[in-house]
Design a protein around this motif. Structure first.
Motif, PDB file in Angstrom:
ATOM      1  N   ASP A  59      -9.000  16.939 -46.835  1.00 14.97           N
ATOM      2  CA  ASP A  59      -9.560  17.430 -45.587  1.00 14.97           C
ATOM      3  C   ASP A  59      -8.718  16.973 -44.388  1.00 14.97           C
ATOM      4  N   TYR A  60      -8.689  17.803 -43.355  1.00 17.82           N
ATOM      5  CA  TYR A  60      -7.935  17.475 -42.149  1.00 17.82           C
ATOM      6  C   TYR A  60      -8.590  18.145 -40.945  1.00 17.82           C
ATOM      7  N   LYS A  61      -8.177  17.724 -39.759  1.00 19.77           N
ATOM      8  CA  LYS A  61      -8.711  18.312 -38.532  1.00 19.77           C
ATOM      9  C   LYS A  61      -7.596  18.494 -37.515  1.00 19.77           C
ATOM     10  N   LEU A  62      -7.771  19.514 -36.664  1.00 20.94           N
ATOM     11  CA  LEU A  62      -6.820  19.822 -35.598  1.00 20.94           C
ATOM     12  C   LEU A  62      -7.552  19.753 -34.265  1.00 20.94           C
ATOM     13  N   VAL A  63      -6.931  19.112 -33.279  1.00 25.16           N
ATOM     14  CA  VAL A  63      -7.516  18.987 -31.949  1.00 25.16           C
ATOM     15  C   VAL A  63      -6.660  19.788 -30.967  1.00 25.16           C
ATOM     16  N   ASN A  64      -7.304  20.707 -30.252  1.00 21.71           N
ATOM     17  CA  ASN A  64      -6.628  21.537 -29.253  1.00 21.71           C
ATOM     18  C   ASN A  64      -7.282  21.328 -27.894  1.00 21.71           C
ATOM     19  N   ALA A  65      -6.512  21.507 -26.837  1.00 22.38           N
ATOM     20  CA  ALA A  65      -7.071  21.364 -25.483  1.00 22.38           C
ATOM     21  C   ALA A  65      -6.272  22.202 -24.496  1.00 22.38           C
ATOM     22  N   LYS A  66      -6.922  22.476 -23.359  1.00 24.36           N
ATOM     23  CA  LYS A  66      -6.298  23.317 -22.341  1.00 24.36           C
ATOM     24  C   LYS A  66      -6.881  22.959 -20.977  1.00 24.36           C
ATOM     25  N   ILE A  67      -6.022  22.827 -19.983  1.00 25.82           N
ATOM     26  CA  ILE A  67      -6.439  22.592 -18.596  1.00 25.82           C
ATOM     27  C   ILE A  67      -5.822  23.693 -17.747  1.00 25.82           C
ATOM     28  N   GLY A  68      -6.658  24.360 -16.932  1.00 29.90           N
ATOM     29  CA  GLY A  68      -6.139  25.500 -16.199  1.00 29.90           C
ATOM     30  C   GLY A  68      -6.675  25.642 -14.794  1.00 29.90           C
ATOM     31  N   TYR A  69      -5.997  26.511 -14.046  1.00 26.11           N
ATOM     32  CA  TYR A  69      -6.377  26.860 -12.673  1.00 26.11           C
ATOM     33  C   TYR A  69      -6.387  28.373 -12.559  1.00 26.11           C
ATOM     34  N   ARG A  70      -7.449  28.934 -11.911  1.00 20.72           N
ATOM     35  CA  ARG A  70      -7.562  30.369 -11.700  1.00 20.72           C
ATOM     36  C   ARG A  70      -7.721  30.665 -10.221  1.00 20.72           C
ATOM     37  N   GLY A  71      -6.732  31.337  -9.663  1.00 21.32           N
ATOM     38  CA  GLY A  71      -6.808  31.743  -8.267  1.00 21.32           C
ATOM     39  C   GLY A  71      -7.234  33.188  -8.153  1.00 21.32           C
ATOM     40  N   ASP A  72      -7.093  33.764  -6.971  1.00 22.53           N
ATOM     41  CA  ASP A  72      -7.492  35.153  -6.756  1.00 22.53           C
ATOM     42  C   ASP A  72      -6.627  36.123  -7.558  1.00 22.53           C
ATOM     43  N   GLY A  73      -5.354  35.838  -7.707  1.00 19.04           N
ATOM     44  CA  GLY A  73      -4.481  36.678  -8.512  1.00 19.04           C
ATOM     45  C   GLY A  73      -3.584  35.869  -9.415  1.00 19.04           C
ATOM     46  N   PHE A  74      -3.470  34.591  -9.115  1.00 19.74           N
ATOM     47  CA  PHE A  74      -2.549  33.718  -9.835  1.00 19.74           C
ATOM     48  C   PHE A  74      -3.315  32.699 -10.661  1.00 19.74           C
ATOM     49  N   SER A  75      -2.847  32.439 -11.875  1.00 16.00           N
ATOM     50  CA  SER A  75      -3.445  31.403 -12.705  1.00 16.00           C
ATOM     51  C   SER A  75      -2.351  30.655 -13.446  1.00 16.00           C
ATOM     52  N   ALA A  76      -2.637  29.405 -13.785  1.00 17.77           N
ATOM     53  CA  ALA A  76      -1.694  28.567 -14.514  1.00 17.77           C
ATOM     54  C   ALA A  76      -2.475  27.604 -15.395  1.00 17.77           C
ATOM     55  N   TYR A  77      -1.905  27.252 -16.530  1.00 19.29           N
ATOM     56  CA  TYR A  77      -2.583  26.307 -17.406  1.00 19.29           C
ATOM     57  C   TYR A  77      -1.587  25.584 -18.306  1.00 19.29           C
ATOM     58  N   ILE A  78      -1.997  24.400 -18.707  1.00 19.60           N
ATOM     59  CA  ILE A  78      -1.263  23.587 -19.680  1.00 19.60           C
ATOM     60  C   ILE A  78      -2.106  23.515 -20.942  1.00 19.60           C
ATOM     61  N   TRP A  79      -1.480  23.693 -22.098  1.00 15.46           N
ATOM     62  CA  TRP A  79      -2.215  23.703 -23.346  1.00 15.46           C
ATOM     63  C   TRP A  79      -1.533  22.817 -24.389  1.00 15.46           C
ATOM     64  N   GLY A  80      -2.320  22.387 -25.358  1.00 13.91           N
ATOM     65  CA  GLY A  80      -1.796  21.609 -26.466  1.00 13.91           C
ATOM     66  C   GLY A  80      -2.538  21.946 -27.743  1.00 13.91           C
ATOM     67  N   LYS A  81      -1.810  22.034 -28.859  1.00 14.07           N
ATOM     68  CA  LYS A  81      -2.407  22.303 -30.163  1.00 14.07           C
ATOM     69  C   LYS A  81      -1.977  21.219 -31.150  1.00 14.07           C
ATOM     70  N   ASN A  82      -2.896  20.870 -32.038  1.00 17.91           N
ATOM     71  CA  ASN A  82      -2.691  19.786 -32.991  1.00 17.91           C
ATOM     72  C   ASN A  82      -2.248  18.522 -32.252  1.00 17.91           C
ATOM     73  N   LEU A  83      -3.049  18.114 -31.300  1.00 20.51           N
ATOM     74  CA  LEU A  83      -2.676  16.998 -30.425  1.00 20.51           C
ATOM     75  C   LEU A  83      -2.554  15.670 -31.166  1.00 20.51           C
ATOM     76  N   THR A  84      -3.172  15.537 -32.317  1.00 21.74           N
ATOM     77  CA  THR A  84      -3.037  14.301 -33.101  1.00 21.74           C
ATOM     78  C   THR A  84      -1.887  14.381 -34.097  1.00 21.74           C
ATOM     79  N   ASP A  85      -1.139  15.492 -34.059  1.00 19.90           N
ATOM     80  CA  ASP A  85       0.025  15.698 -34.934  1.00 19.90           C
ATOM     81  C   ASP A  85      -0.343  15.522 -36.403  1.00 19.90           C
ATOM     82  N   GLU A  86      -1.424  16.181 -36.790  1.00 22.67           N
ATOM     83  CA  GLU A  86      -1.897  16.117 -38.172  1.00 22.67           C
ATOM     84  C   GLU A  86      -0.887  16.791 -39.107  1.00 22.67           C
ATOM     85  N   GLU A  87      -0.684  16.208 -40.280  1.00 27.94           N
ATOM     86  CA  GLU A  87       0.206  16.776 -41.288  1.00 27.94           C
ATOM     87  C   GLU A  87      -0.636  17.373 -42.412  1.00 27.94           C
ATOM     88  N   TYR A  88      -0.390  18.642 -42.739  1.00 30.66           N
ATOM     89  CA  TYR A  88      -1.212  19.330 -43.731  1.00 30.66           C
ATOM     90  C   TYR A  88      -0.424  20.495 -44.326  1.00 30.66           C
TER      91      TYR A  88
END
Length: 663
Positions: free
Chosen positions: A605-634
């Protein structure tokens, strides 16, 4: 609730039963991913989708364009076998599900056999992708992104009216260029699995009259990349993202399709729908199959599938009538060819024999048709009966040739085989609306997966269709003024003539029927809007999938676990909105998985941790994301060849940033 309070969950209308229904009224286990969730949760590829759905699992053999094997509730797809989960985009069946997910309105995932309405190859379930359609406004979007492995992403969409109130157009696309995450130990090349993908979609929507609409769709996919993803399991234990190959290989894939959907509204709020579709999938790949620094085993595979389908559907789902029903006719033709050229250096492999090229060439032509109907009848006071029936028939013709294997002890073979099979696929469901918040239900349904013929090994040998019966009881609930939804399903699946992948002495795999198997399990889906700003989500699926009857090569596998079927999967997530900023995080878990019928090799068994932080403007948006943040091997795939085990590991820790501008 007080006016202006947005803490209740929005109602969701689906077309899972080919009629419009609130998702809480569907008498089967269903998960829905909305447009907003697709974006927030970074569901960009098909593997992202699988990881979010209870009791679903995807085996990846490489980057996009390589073979993928989807499984659900313990029912799994095999190498060179038919799918067990039907994949539909805007009502059109796709033979390959490995596409980018972009410009999406909604994704519906149905668990359990869907043969009555969707036909063959849906014995495990069905995925409906509903894309955004052309609209009356002028709008567009362009987005760019960059990730850890030199991942470069471009997204765009453009919507415009061509003739006011009559003709609208929409075009969208996604492009990805990546170096991959594998390193070749032979030359220290850290882009040995690099790839480039382009996906495009275009639609024209013509409102001919108030009662007649025509939707024309076109899609295109191009994939170019290397194919160097496997290594011995022993090597992967110490270096999970290294490969050793003298040739990085290649994989080129092109797919294209066109569809025409015509919808006519008839008196009495009835609709007549015609869906015509033409598709072509073409791939050419070469792989260093010995996974070493020497050139002793190479695998060249060319595949092409041409298909045409036509469906006519009559739908009655409006008005005060106690009846809602759909009836239809479906026909298709498919021409699938496969060419395999395997190079063996027998001196290196066995000490003598020289060089050999073994050629396997096959073509399967399939002509099929179906008649189906499904009725929902409100008997009395909240008690609804659901009954459906489908008759499916298909004829296969298989031409094959195998030559060049005499040095390996095989005589040349050439031949032609034909077969016709049919299936009667019923569905029965009963639901009772206790009140506006609680609906228990039960359902029984039958599904089947097409049979076929082996080409790479046991050439010309036929394997029969696989049949399943699904028994399900569940309850769908809403609580606290629609802030909380919680759905529970218990199921048992009995299936006969189970198709199983076996490894032969020459290292190739073949499909044969294995007797009987059973899967029992439970699924829970829940969403909670805690406040206007905080929402929680969760899902859990457990399946105990075992052989009831299967013997092979003197071994009895009774009570062994079905290969490639995790014991459980789960997902828990949280989203926090703070004005223009937001945070989303989730943990995805996968239980113990066996890779062969003998249950000798496993992924714990294993688990993956993902996260995202973002900003949404009237027309513009930006975000930082991460997948498998614990660097799980599977491992995502493991197989045995020449008495040794090989495999592929999943994606390591990946982070990136994206920007998007709407106009």
């Amino acid at each position: 609730m007080a006016e202006g309070d947005n803490s209740e969950l929005d109602p969701i209308i689906v077309i899972a039963n080919k009629i419009s229904q609130d998702v809480t009224e569907v008498t089967s286990s269903i998960s829905v991913i909305t447009e907003e969730e697709v974006k927030i949760r970074e569901i960009n590829e098909i593997q992202d989708l699988y990881r979010t759905i209870p009791n679903m699992h995807l085996l990846k053999t490489g980057n996009k364009g390589t073979q993928t094997y989807g499984g659900i509730r313990g029912i799994t797809q095999l190498m060179n076998g038919a799918p067990v989960i039907g994949f539909f985009v805007d009502d059109v069946y796709y033979p390959s599900s490995d596409i980018s997910l972009f410009d999406i309105e909604r994704i519906e995932v149905l668990r359990g056999p869907q043969g009555t309405l969707y036909g063959r190859n849906t014995e495990g379930g069905a995925i409906n992708i509903i894309t955004k359609k052309p609209a009356a406004d002028r709008s567009g979007m362009i987005g760019v992104g960059y990730g850890k492995h030199n991942d470069k992403v471009l997204n765009f969409s453009l919507n415009t009216p061509l003739i006011d109130d009559t003709l609208y157009a929409r075009i969208s696309g996604r492009g990805v260029d990546t170096d991959g995450y594998k390193t070749n130990t032979l030359d220290n090349d850290d882009a040995v699995d690099e790839s480039r993908t382009i996906d495009l979609r275009a639609n024209l929507y013509y409102s001919a009259t108030d009662s007649l609409n025509i939707d024309v769709g076109f899609d295109f996919q191009r994939y170019r990349g290397n194919w160097a993803t496997f290594a011995s399991l022993e090597a992967l234990e110490s270096n999970p993202h290294d490969v050793t190959v003298n040739d990085p290989g290649n994989l080129d894939k092109d797919a294209r399709g066109i569809s025409i959907k015509v919808e006519k509204t008839l008196p009495g709020e009835n609709r007549l729908i015609s869906i015509s579709a033409l598709r072509n999938d073409d791939s050419d790949s070469e792989e260093d199959l010995d996974f070493t620094s020497v050139d002793m085993l190479r695998f060249h595979l060319k595949e092409e599938t041409d298909s045409f389908s036509q469906e006519f559907r009559f739908v009655s789902d409006g008005g005060p009538s106690k009846f809602k029903y759909v009836a239809g006719a479906y026909g298709f033709y498919e021409d699938a060819s496969q060419y395999i050229d395997t190079f063996f250096d027998l001196d290196m492999l066995f000490g003598s024999g020289g060089n050999v090229n073994s050629i396997n060439d096959g073509e399967t032509k399939t002509l099929g048709g179906a008649l189906y109907g499904n009725l929902i009848y409100s008997i009395l006071g909240g008690l609804d009966l659901n009954f459906g029936l489908r008759y499916d028939i298909e004829r296969k013709e298989f031409d094959y040739l195998w030559e060049g294997g005499s040095a390996l002890g095989y005589m040349p073979q050439e031949g032609n085989k034909e077969d016709t099979c049919s299936a009667l696929l019923p569905k029965f469901g009963l639901s009772y609306i206790v009140n506006e918040n609680i609906m228990p239900y039960l359902s029984v349904s039958k599904g089947y997966k097409s049979g076929g013929y082996n080409l790479a090994e046991s050439v010309g040998d036929e394997f029969d269709p696989e049949y399943t019966w699904n028994y399900e009881i569940g309850i769908k609930t809403n609580w606290f003024s629609d802030r909380l939804t919680c759905n529970l399903a218990l199921f048992q699946i009995d299936w006969n003539d189970v198709q199983i992948e076996v490894i032969k002495a020459g290292g190739y795999s073949a499909i044969q029927n294995a007797g009987e198997a059973t899967s029992r399990g439970v699924e829970i889906d829940t969403n909670l809007r805690v406040t206007d700003s905080i929402s929680l989500r969760g899902g859990f699926g457990y399946s105990d999938a075992t052989f009831d009857e299967y013997e092979y090569s003197g071994e009895n596998y009774r009570d062994n676990k079905i290969p490639n079927a995790p014991e459980y999967t789960y997902m828990v997530g949280v989203r926090y909105d703070l004005g223009r900023f937001y945070l989303d995080a989730e943990c995805l878990g996968v239980g113990k998985t066996y890779f062969d019928a003998a249950n000798t090799e496993t992924q714990s068994d294993y688990k993956l941790v993902n996260a995202k932080i973002g900003y949404r403007g009237d027309g513009f948006s930006a975000y930082i994301w991460g997948k498998n943040l614990t660097d799980e091997e599977y491992l995502t795939r493991a197989f045995k060849m020449f008495n040794s085990w090989y495999g592929k590991t999943g994606d390591p820790l990946t982070v990136g940033m994206n920007f998007e501008y709407k106009f």
